[in-house]
Design an enzyme around this catalytic site. Structure first.
Site, mmCIF file in Angstrom:
data_model
loop_
_atom_site.group_PDB
_atom_site.id
_atom_site.type_symbol
_atom_site.label_atom_id
_atom_site.label_comp_id
_atom_site.label_asym_id
_atom_site.label_seq_id
_atom_site.Cartn_x
_atom_site.Cartn_y
_atom_site.Cartn_z
ATOM 1 N N ARG A 119 0.933 -1.175 0.157
ATOM 2 C CA ARG A 119 -0.131 0.202 -0.158
ATOM 3 C C ARG A 119 0.758 1.251 -0.051
ATOM 4 O O ARG A 119 0.607 2.277 0.875
ATOM 5 C CB ARG A 119 -0.921 -0.023 1.200
ATOM 6 C CG ARG A 119 -2.113 -1.071 1.329
ATOM 7 C CD ARG A 119 -2.975 -0.737 0.098
ATOM 8 N NE ARG A 119 -4.051 -1.754 0.289
ATOM 9 C CZ ARG A 119 -4.162 -2.970 0.009
ATOM 10 N NH1 ARG A 119 -3.154 -3.667 -0.590
ATOM 11 N NH2 ARG A 119 -5.257 -3.592 0.223
ATOM 12 N N SER B 236 -10.554 -0.806 3.261
ATOM 13 C CA SER B 236 -9.733 -0.920 4.780
ATOM 14 C C SER B 236 -9.409 0.222 5.265
ATOM 15 O O SER B 236 -8.651 1.221 4.514
ATOM 16 C CB SER B 236 -8.486 -1.924 4.345
ATOM 17 O OG SER B 236 -8.894 -3.032 4.056
ATOM 18 N N GLU C 237 -4.746 3.287 6.770
ATOM 19 C CA GLU C 237 -4.645 3.253 5.166
ATOM 20 C C GLU C 237 -5.108 4.307 4.511
ATOM 21 O O GLU C 237 -4.845 4.604 3.440
ATOM 22 C CB GLU C 237 -5.028 1.861 5.020
ATOM 23 C CG GLU C 237 -4.494 1.216 3.719
ATOM 24 C CD GLU C 237 -5.616 1.042 2.766
ATOM 25 O OE1 GLU C 237 -6.021 1.914 1.933
ATOM 26 O OE2 GLU C 237 -6.150 -0.274 2.553
HETATM 27 N N1 EPU Z 1 -10.356 -11.222 9.829
HETATM 28 C C1 EPU Z 1 -11.050 -11.259 11.277
HETATM 29 N N2 EPU Z 1 -12.095 -10.608 11.416
HETATM 30 C C2 EPU Z 1 -12.402 -9.634 10.549
HETATM 31 C C3 EPU Z 1 -11.647 -9.361 9.293
HETATM 32 C C4 EPU Z 1 -10.461 -10.343 9.002
HETATM 33 O O1 EPU Z 1 -10.710 -12.130 12.111
HETATM 34 O O2 EPU Z 1 -13.412 -8.811 10.720
HETATM 35 C C5 EPU Z 1 -9.154 -12.041 9.760
HETATM 36 C C6 EPU Z 1 -9.666 -13.487 9.172
HETATM 37 O O3 EPU Z 1 -8.704 -14.226 9.900
HETATM 38 C C7 EPU Z 1 -9.363 -13.258 7.802
HETATM 39 C C8 EPU Z 1 -7.984 -12.529 7.740
HETATM 40 O O4 EPU Z 1 -8.294 -11.403 8.680
HETATM 41 O O5 EPU Z 1 -8.792 -14.720 7.151
HETATM 42 C C9 EPU Z 1 -7.817 -11.678 6.638
HETATM 43 O O6 EPU Z 1 -8.851 -10.881 6.161
HETATM 44 P P1 EPU Z 1 -9.440 -10.906 4.618
HETATM 45 O O7 EPU Z 1 -9.190 -11.753 3.775
HETATM 46 O O8 EPU Z 1 -10.954 -10.107 4.571
HETATM 47 O O9 EPU Z 1 -8.340 -9.696 4.264
HETATM 48 P P2 EPU Z 1 -7.655 -8.124 5.188
HETATM 49 O O10 EPU Z 1 -6.278 -8.477 5.448
HETATM 50 O O11 EPU Z 1 -8.592 -7.937 6.118
HETATM 51 C C10 EPU Z 1 -6.662 -7.264 2.990
HETATM 52 C C11 EPU Z 1 -6.989 -5.853 2.184
HETATM 53 C C12 EPU Z 1 -8.043 -5.807 1.379
HETATM 54 C C13 EPU Z 1 -8.221 -6.865 0.529
HETATM 55 C C14 EPU Z 1 -8.370 -8.208 1.338
HETATM 56 C C15 EPU Z 1 -8.418 -9.403 0.474
HETATM 57 C C16 EPU Z 1 -5.364 -4.407 3.565
HETATM 58 C C17 EPU Z 1 -5.462 -3.412 4.616
HETATM 59 N N3 EPU Z 1 -6.575 -4.762 3.114
HETATM 60 O O12 EPU Z 1 -7.832 -7.244 3.738
HETATM 61 O O13 EPU Z 1 -8.187 -4.355 0.598
HETATM 62 O O14 EPU Z 1 -9.642 -6.488 -0.240
HETATM 63 O O15 EPU Z 1 -7.063 -8.210 1.876
HETATM 64 O O16 EPU Z 1 -7.102 -9.639 -0.239
HETATM 65 O O17 EPU Z 1 -4.202 -4.886 3.077
HETATM 66 C C18 EPU Z 1 -8.507 -2.218 0.926
HETATM 67 O O18 EPU Z 1 -7.485 -1.941 0.812
HETATM 68 O O19 EPU Z 1 -9.098 -1.064 0.918
HETATM 69 C C19 EPU Z 1 -8.956 -3.591 1.031
HETATM 70 C C20 EPU Z 1 -10.296 -3.894 1.168
#
Ligand code: EPU
Length: 337
Positions: free
Chosen positions: A165, A237, A333
């Site tokens: 990012r 995010s 972010e």
């Molecule tokens: N999780 C939880 N609770 C929650 C959300 C997530 O426990 O409420 C845990 C779960 O273990 C899940 C893990 O976090 O398996 C990862 O969650 P998710 O796959 O939804 O992805 P993220 O790491 O929360 C990142 C990006 C998103 C992107 C997703 C999918 C960042 C800051 N965010 O989110 O990007 O869509 O991966 O690849 O890196 C954005 O940048 O605006 C955005 C939405």
């Protein structure tokens, strides 16, 4: 064409739906005309805001000076070889429309980034990423304009210094660089990227999906987890996933063995901020007009009528809570303007 508006309301130009006005709002789809207009006017260019679709910002002031909004949306194939294609796209094109354009022609590389809100010009700035991919993997170069000198220049992928990012465009010395066009290198015989486990698991074991199927699955996952900014104000995010040393993460996991970790650079791991926020009890929290989205704790939402202060106060409480529970300092972010 170029249009210059005065005292322009920005409420419909940011996905949180915050109230703010621009003294001067410039819409431009022609670079020559934009440069000429800026040269021949006394528009204040000391601290301009380059606004795409406003899907990653918090407008924290009632009044923003000069706003420049690129509306160039042309897509041009520059070069084609047997395996790959070089495509130039104007900064003003809607990101997902561009992804659809590429997928419908069988050009692979951007399908995992389907449905991300925003414009093409904003994509390299924060190196948008999702479902195992980052735009940096497909950016060949970026054409930008330096507003301090009113001249255009090209940055190679290396010059962009892409990170998680992050990119050169976020550095203070680049604050007057307007991204005008992005050149992408895409694959003509694409290999799909299924490194993100839930995406891989969405397909039957022996089925190798094509880029169209991947795009459709990504859209399905996003719609199931993330709020549509057209319905509930949000900026995706809100925080970055923190990067910790493997050692620090190991110590935290002694007390919280369920904390997920993802390998990052050697010796470091990324921890999902959504997990940390949920573990602190914030998921689904609502206080008047603002809250934490019930299906993804990393997303803060404006249920209607919130001001920047309300969102930032909630963010601050979350940061404090994660810090005191895990000793981890979350970083935002979204960009505060
Ligand atoms: N999780 C939880 N609770 C929650 C959300 C997530 O426990 O409420 C845990 C779960 O273990 C899940 C893990 O976090 O398996 C990862 O969650 P998710 O796959 O939804 O992805 P993220 O790491 O929360 C990142 C990006 C998103 C992107 C997703 C999918 C960042 C800051 N965010 O989110 O990007 O869509 O991966 O690849 O890196 C954005 O940048 O605006 C955005 C939405």
């Amino acid at each position: 064409m170029i249009k210059i508006h005065q005292n322009y309301p920005l409420k419909n130009s940011n996905s949180f739906g915050l109230e703010s006005d621009a003294n001067i709002f410039i819409e431009a789809d022609d670079l020559g005309e934009l440069i000429t207009a800026l040269k021949n006017s006394n528009i204040d260019l000391s601290n301009p805001l380059f606004l795409g679709t406003g899907s990653n910002i918090i407008l924290s002031r009632p009044n923003i000076g000069t706003v420049i909004h690129a509306t160039n949306r042309d897509v041009t194939i520059l070069e084609e070889s047997r395996d790959s294609v070089l495509i130039k796209c104007g900064a003003g094109k809607d990101w997902d429309e561009f992804v659809e354009w590429t997928v419908s022609r069988g050009y692979g590389g951007l399908e995992n980034l389907s449905l991300i809100p925003g414009s093409v010009g904003a994509a390299p700035i924060q190196n948008i990423g999702a479902y195992g991919a980052e735009v940096a993997l497909c950016v060949e170069s970026v054409l930008a304009v330096d507003l301090s000198k009113l001249h255009q220049f090209t940055l190679s992928k290396e010059d962009c210094h892409f990170g998680y990012r992050d990119s050169q465009f976020k550095r203070s010395e680049s604050s007057l660089w307007l991204v005008w066009e992005v050149i992408f290198q895409l694959e003509k015989d694409p290999r799909v990227n299924l490194t993100y486990k839930p995406l891989k698991e969405a397909f039957p074991e022996n089925h190798r999906p094509d880029i169209r199927e991947v795009r459709e699955e990504v859209i399905k996952i996003r719609r199931s987890k993330l709020p549509d900014p057209a319905e509930i104000g949000n900026a995706g995010s809100f925080f970055k996933n923190p990067v910790l040393s493997a050692c620090q993460a190991g110590l935290i996991r002694e007390n919280y063995p369920d904390m997920p970790i993802y390998y990052h650079d050697p010796g470091t791991v990324k921890v999902p901020a959504g997990w940390l926020i949920e573990a602190c009890g914030w998921k689904g929290f609502r206080e008047d007009k603002v809250g934490v989205f019930p299906r993804q704790a990393l997303v803060l939402v404006n249920y209607g009528g919130a001001e920047a202060r309300d969102i930032l106060d909630l963010a601050e409480k979350i940061v404090q809570s994660v810090k005191s529970t895990f000793g981890i300092k979350l970083e935002m972010e979204v960009r505060i303007v």
